[in-house]
Design a protein around this motif. Structure first.
Motif, PDB file in Angstrom:
ATOM      1  N   ILE A 179      -2.358  -3.363   4.286  1.00 52.05           N
ATOM      2  CA  ILE A 179      -2.269  -2.105   5.036  1.00 52.05           C
ATOM      3  C   ILE A 179      -0.872  -1.953   5.637  1.00 52.05           C
ATOM      4  O   ILE A 179      -0.261  -0.881   5.552  1.00 52.05           O
ATOM      5  CB  ILE A 179      -3.358  -2.031   6.122  1.00 52.05           C
ATOM      6  CG1 ILE A 179      -4.732  -1.871   5.456  1.00 52.05           C
ATOM      7  CG2 ILE A 179      -3.086  -0.891   7.108  1.00 52.05           C
ATOM      8  CD1 ILE A 179      -5.905  -2.055   6.392  1.00 52.05           C
ATOM      9  N   ARG A 180      -0.360  -3.022   6.230  1.00 51.34           N
ATOM     10  CA  ARG A 180       0.999  -2.963   6.809  1.00 51.34           C
ATOM     11  C   ARG A 180       2.043  -2.668   5.736  1.00 51.34           C
ATOM     12  O   ARG A 180       2.948  -1.851   5.942  1.00 51.34           O
ATOM     13  CB  ARG A 180       1.323  -4.277   7.506  1.00 51.34           C
ATOM     14  CG  ARG A 180       0.630  -4.451   8.822  1.00 51.34           C
ATOM     15  CD  ARG A 180       1.089  -5.735   9.529  1.00 51.34           C
ATOM     16  NE  ARG A 180       0.119  -6.112  10.513  1.00 51.34           N
ATOM     17  CZ  ARG A 180      -0.744  -7.128  10.401  1.00 51.34           C
ATOM     18  NH1 ARG A 180      -0.713  -7.913   9.353  1.00 51.34           N
ATOM     19  NH2 ARG A 180      -1.617  -7.377  11.346  1.00 51.34           N
ATOM     20  N   THR A 219       1.622  -1.179   2.793  1.00 52.04           N
ATOM     21  CA  THR A 219       1.477   0.193   2.302  1.00 52.04           C
ATOM     22  C   THR A 219       2.016   1.187   3.318  1.00 52.04           C
ATOM     23  O   THR A 219       2.676   2.169   2.951  1.00 52.04           O
ATOM     24  CB  THR A 219       0.006   0.498   1.966  1.00 52.04           C
ATOM     25  OG1 THR A 219      -0.462  -0.459   1.007  1.00 52.04           O
ATOM     26  CG2 THR A 219      -0.154   1.887   1.387  1.00 52.04           C
ATOM     27  N   THR A 220       1.765   0.933   4.599  1.00 58.18           N
ATOM     28  CA  THR A 220       2.294   1.805   5.653  1.00 58.18           C
ATOM     29  C   THR A 220       3.815   1.824   5.602  1.00 58.18           C
ATOM     30  O   THR A 220       4.436   2.889   5.682  1.00 58.18           O
ATOM     31  CB  THR A 220       1.806   1.335   7.035  1.00 58.18           C
ATOM     32  OG1 THR A 220       0.382   1.365   7.054  1.00 58.18           O
ATOM     33  CG2 THR A 220       2.348   2.222   8.140  1.00 58.18           C
ATOM     34  N   ALA A 221       4.413   0.656   5.450  1.00 64.22           N
ATOM     35  CA  ALA A 221       5.876   0.581   5.360  1.00 64.22           C
ATOM     36  C   ALA A 221       6.383   1.317   4.127  1.00 64.22           C
ATOM     37  O   ALA A 221       7.404   2.019   4.192  1.00 64.22           O
ATOM     38  CB  ALA A 221       6.324  -0.876   5.332  1.00 64.22           C
ATOM     39  N   ILE A 244       4.947   3.847   2.636  1.00 68.72           N
ATOM     40  CA  ILE A 244       4.791   5.286   2.867  1.00 68.72           C
ATOM     41  C   ILE A 244       5.919   5.800   3.753  1.00 68.72           C
ATOM     42  O   ILE A 244       6.533   6.824   3.472  1.00 68.72           O
ATOM     43  CB  ILE A 244       3.408   5.597   3.491  1.00 68.72           C
ATOM     44  CG1 ILE A 244       2.307   5.377   2.455  1.00 68.72           C
ATOM     45  CG2 ILE A 244       3.361   7.024   4.037  1.00 68.72           C
ATOM     46  CD1 ILE A 244       0.906   5.423   3.024  1.00 68.72           C
ATOM     47  N   GLU A 245       6.199   5.069   4.823  1.00 61.89           N
ATOM     48  CA  GLU A 245       7.274   5.484   5.728  1.00 61.89           C
ATOM     49  C   GLU A 245       8.619   5.485   5.022  1.00 61.89           C
ATOM     50  O   GLU A 245       9.440   6.387   5.240  1.00 61.89           O
ATOM     51  CB  GLU A 245       7.303   4.579   6.960  1.00 61.89           C
ATOM     52  CG  GLU A 245       6.112   4.800   7.869  1.00 61.89           C
ATOM     53  CD  GLU A 245       6.021   3.788   8.996  1.00 61.89           C
ATOM     54  OE1 GLU A 245       6.857   2.854   9.062  1.00 61.89           O
ATOM     55  OE2 GLU A 245       5.104   3.934   9.812  1.00 61.89           O
ATOM     56  N   ARG A 281      -0.289   5.848  -2.645  1.00 61.40           N
ATOM     57  CA  ARG A 281      -0.201   4.904  -1.524  1.00 61.40           C
ATOM     58  C   ARG A 281      -1.294   5.157  -0.491  1.00 61.40           C
ATOM     59  O   ARG A 281      -1.876   4.227   0.053  1.00 61.40           O
ATOM     60  CB  ARG A 281       1.187   4.964  -0.903  1.00 61.40           C
ATOM     61  CG  ARG A 281       2.218   4.337  -1.821  1.00 61.40           C
ATOM     62  CD  ARG A 281       3.581   4.228  -1.168  1.00 61.40           C
ATOM     63  NE  ARG A 281       4.514   3.587  -2.051  1.00 61.40           N
ATOM     64  CZ  ARG A 281       5.549   4.200  -2.609  1.00 61.40           C
ATOM     65  NH1 ARG A 281       5.790   5.469  -2.354  1.00 61.40           N
ATOM     66  NH2 ARG A 281       6.365   3.536  -3.397  1.00 61.40           N
ATOM     67  N   PHE A 282      -1.573   6.424  -0.217  1.00 60.20           N
ATOM     68  CA  PHE A 282      -2.659   6.739   0.721  1.00 60.20           C
ATOM     69  C   PHE A 282      -4.003   6.273   0.166  1.00 60.20           C
ATOM     70  O   PHE A 282      -4.842   5.760   0.906  1.00 60.20           O
ATOM     71  CB  PHE A 282      -2.700   8.234   1.051  1.00 60.20           C
ATOM     72  CG  PHE A 282      -1.704   8.649   2.092  1.00 60.20           C
ATOM     73  CD1 PHE A 282      -1.755   8.129   3.375  1.00 60.20           C
ATOM     74  CD2 PHE A 282      -0.710   9.558   1.778  1.00 60.20           C
ATOM     75  CE1 PHE A 282      -0.825   8.517   4.341  1.00 60.20           C
ATOM     76  CE2 PHE A 282       0.227   9.940   2.742  1.00 60.20           C
ATOM     77  CZ  PHE A 282       0.165   9.420   4.024  1.00 60.20           C
ATOM     78  N   MET A 311      -4.236   2.615   0.622  1.00 61.35           N
ATOM     79  CA  MET A 311      -4.494   2.286   2.019  1.00 61.35           C
ATOM     80  C   MET A 311      -5.967   2.503   2.363  1.00 61.35           C
ATOM     81  O   MET A 311      -6.570   1.702   3.081  1.00 61.35           O
ATOM     82  CB  MET A 311      -3.607   3.112   2.956  1.00 61.35           C
ATOM     83  CG  MET A 311      -3.774   2.700   4.414  1.00 61.35           C
ATOM     84  SD  MET A 311      -2.730   3.631   5.532  1.00 61.35           S
ATOM     85  CE  MET A 311      -1.140   2.967   5.122  1.00 61.35           C
ATOM     86  N   GLU A 312      -6.563   3.556   1.845  1.00 64.09           N
ATOM     87  CA  GLU A 312      -7.981   3.812   2.105  1.00 64.09           C
ATOM     88  C   GLU A 312      -8.855   2.715   1.518  1.00 64.09           C
ATOM     89  O   GLU A 312      -9.840   2.297   2.133  1.00 64.09           O
ATOM     90  CB  GLU A 312      -8.395   5.188   1.575  1.00 64.09           C
ATOM     91  CG  GLU A 312      -7.909   6.314   2.445  1.00 64.09           C
ATOM     92  CD  GLU A 312      -8.322   6.164   3.905  1.00 64.09           C
ATOM     93  OE1 GLU A 312      -9.510   5.937   4.194  1.00 64.09           O
ATOM     94  OE2 GLU A 312      -7.425   6.254   4.776  1.00 64.09           O
ATOM     95  N   ARG A 347      -8.464  -0.212   3.824  1.00 60.05           N
ATOM     96  CA  ARG A 347      -9.201   0.020   5.080  1.00 60.05           C
ATOM     97  C   ARG A 347     -10.702  -0.159   4.884  1.00 60.05           C
ATOM     98  O   ARG A 347     -11.387  -0.727   5.739  1.00 60.05           O
ATOM     99  CB  ARG A 347      -8.913   1.412   5.629  1.00 60.05           C
ATOM    100  CG  ARG A 347      -7.557   1.527   6.261  1.00 60.05           C
ATOM    101  CD  ARG A 347      -7.346   2.914   6.809  1.00 60.05           C
ATOM    102  NE  ARG A 347      -6.062   3.004   7.463  1.00 60.05           N
ATOM    103  CZ  ARG A 347      -5.437   4.130   7.721  1.00 60.05           C
ATOM    104  NH1 ARG A 347      -5.995   5.285   7.393  1.00 60.05           N
ATOM    105  NH2 ARG A 347      -4.272   4.135   8.318  1.00 60.05           N
TER     106      ARG A 347
END
Length: 124
Positions: free
Chosen positions: A27-28, A30-32, A34-35, A61-62, A65-66, A69
């Protein structure tokens, strides 16, 4: 949970913790990603193809992440069932989930027969 030995429960708890760490790391990451892929500025000129590709990658990427999650929720639910003493009991029939199934799939909610029945119900 009586069908599991103390060593089984410890090994499964360790496996769940490792799975949780992995899901959080994903998750971290993928968040990075995306950013990092966000457009740097609205003043830069981009082609429609560039914008479409960036949007497609963002959607992928979203979606990743889903999935991560949902996996994290499943892991945390398994940990909660373990803490409550309900771990390893099929949520549908109430029978013990075989040790081998739990070792292969520590987040299993159902015994094999009930899982197959649930999957068959979901098919069109």
């Amino acid at each position: 949970m009586n069908h599991l030995t103390a060593a089984d429960r410890d090994a499964l708890a360790d496996q769940l913790r490792a799975m949780k760490r992995n899901a959080l790391d994903e998750i971290r990451s993928t968040t990075a990603d995306i950013e990092a892929s966000l457009p740097p500025s609205i003043h830069e000129v981009q082609s429609q193809a560039d914008e479409a590709e960036a949007e497609r990658l963002g959607d992928v990427r979203f979606a990743e992440m889903e999935i991560d999650r949902a996996r994290l929720r499943d892991i945390e639910y398994a940990q909660q069932r373990m803490a409550d003493g309900r771990y390893g009991i099929c949520t549908d029939c109430g029978e013990p989930i075989p040790r081998e199934r739990l070792l292969a799939q520590p987040i299993a909610l159902r015994c094999t027969a009930c899982q197959l029945a649930a999957e068959n119900r979901q098919r069109p």
